[in-house]
Design a protein around this motif. Structure first.
Motif, mmCIF file in Angstrom:
data_model
loop_
_atom_site.group_PDB
_atom_site.id
_atom_site.type_symbol
_atom_site.label_atom_id
_atom_site.label_comp_id
_atom_site.label_asym_id
_atom_site.label_seq_id
_atom_site.Cartn_x
_atom_site.Cartn_y
_atom_site.Cartn_z
ATOM 1 N N TYR A 1 20.888 28.593 42.012
ATOM 2 C CA TYR A 1 19.781 29.366 41.460
ATOM 3 C C TYR A 1 19.524 29.016 39.997
ATOM 4 C CZ TYR A 1 17.944 33.059 44.530
ATOM 5 O OH TYR A 1 17.264 33.765 45.485
ATOM 6 N N SER A 2 20.517 28.499 39.294
ATOM 7 C CA SER A 2 20.385 28.221 37.866
ATOM 8 C C SER A 2 19.433 27.070 37.573
ATOM 9 C CB SER A 2 21.753 27.927 37.256
ATOM 10 O OG SER A 2 22.546 29.079 37.319
ATOM 11 N N PHE A 3 18.991 26.383 38.582
ATOM 12 C CA PHE A 3 17.981 25.344 38.390
ATOM 13 C C PHE A 3 16.701 26.010 37.882
ATOM 14 C CE2 PHE A 3 14.511 22.625 39.881
ATOM 15 C CZ PHE A 3 14.929 21.397 39.392
ATOM 16 N N PRO A 4 16.027 25.441 36.887
ATOM 17 C CA PRO A 4 14.805 26.060 36.355
ATOM 18 C C PRO A 4 13.602 25.843 37.277
ATOM 19 C CG PRO A 4 15.279 24.046 35.170
ATOM 20 C CD PRO A 4 16.439 24.275 36.112
ATOM 21 N N PHE A 5 13.572 26.585 38.370
ATOM 22 C CA PHE A 5 12.535 26.399 39.386
ATOM 23 C C PHE A 5 11.122 26.579 38.840
ATOM 24 C CE2 PHE A 5 16.157 27.594 42.130
ATOM 25 C CZ PHE A 5 16.149 26.489 42.963
ATOM 26 N N THR B 1 14.105 28.953 46.815
ATOM 27 C CA THR B 1 14.557 30.308 46.478
ATOM 28 C C THR B 1 14.576 31.206 47.710
ATOM 29 O OG1 THR B 1 12.312 30.917 45.769
ATOM 30 C CG2 THR B 1 13.862 30.186 44.065
ATOM 31 N N GLY C 1 21.174 34.921 39.607
ATOM 32 C CA GLY C 1 20.561 33.600 39.675
ATOM 33 C C GLY C 1 19.110 33.595 39.245
ATOM 34 N N ASN C 2 18.346 34.598 39.656
ATOM 35 C CA ASN C 2 16.951 34.675 39.233
ATOM 36 C C ASN C 2 16.837 34.871 37.728
ATOM 37 O OD1 ASN C 2 15.036 34.346 41.390
ATOM 38 N ND2 ASN C 2 15.915 36.170 42.314
ATOM 39 N N SER D 1 17.757 31.514 36.097
ATOM 40 C CA SER D 1 16.677 30.554 36.309
ATOM 41 C C SER D 1 15.501 30.856 35.380
ATOM 42 C CB SER D 1 16.224 30.583 37.764
ATOM 43 O OG SER D 1 15.187 29.653 37.973
ATOM 44 N N SER E 1 14.303 28.332 32.495
ATOM 45 C CA SER E 1 12.904 27.901 32.525
ATOM 46 C C SER E 1 12.212 28.214 31.203
ATOM 47 C CB SER E 1 12.155 28.579 33.668
ATOM 48 O OG SER E 1 12.612 28.129 34.915
ATOM 49 N N SER F 1 7.321 33.864 38.208
ATOM 50 C CA SER F 1 8.665 34.371 38.519
ATOM 51 C C SER F 1 8.590 35.658 39.340
ATOM 52 C CB SER F 1 9.448 34.614 37.239
ATOM 53 O OG SER F 1 9.689 33.403 36.570
#
Length: 120
Positions: A14-18, A42, A61-62, A65, A69, A99
């Motif tokens: 989740y830590s990926f900057p989606f 997600t 995680g959200n 992220s 981001s 988001s």
């Protein structure tokens, strides 16, 4: 011990900057593919979070992220065209909107995971 490991894995994924990735793909390629990838990824992570563990990895995680981001978006502010591309909203405003809108498919995935888990 197994649940802790799964929780850490889900938080790391989740830590990926989606949101940043989606906005960047929109800016560079003029394509909405980044947003589709964000929704699918997600949604899958939310399903796995509810099915194997609980809601804590999804919430943490959200938040991670979103902050990551925000960091990358703030680094892009000096880029030519980035500031005006997302008009009438600023990139930071679009980050917040995207988001929050991304939470809708995640809540749907939570409902599906809960229903599927109760059947098993």
């Amino acid at each position: 011990m197994k649940k802790i490991g799964i929780s850490i894995l889900i938080i790391c994924l989740y830590s990926f900057p989606f949101t940043y990735f989606s906005m960047y793909q929109d800016f560079i390629n003029r394509s909405l593919v980044g947003y589709v990838i964000m929704i699918v990824a997600t949604l899958l992570l939310a399903f796995l979070s509810k099915f194997y563990v609980n809601l804590v990895p999804m919430i943490v995680g959200n938040i991670l992220s979103g902050f990551i981001s925000l960091y990358f978006i703030s680094r892009m502010m000096g880029s030519i065209g980035w500031d005006g591309y997302f008009k009438p909203a600023s990139p930071n405003q679009l980050l917040i909107v995207v988001s929050f809108l991304n939470l809708i498919p995640q809540f749907i995935a939570l409902k599906i995971a809960k229903r599927y888990k109760n059947k098993c």
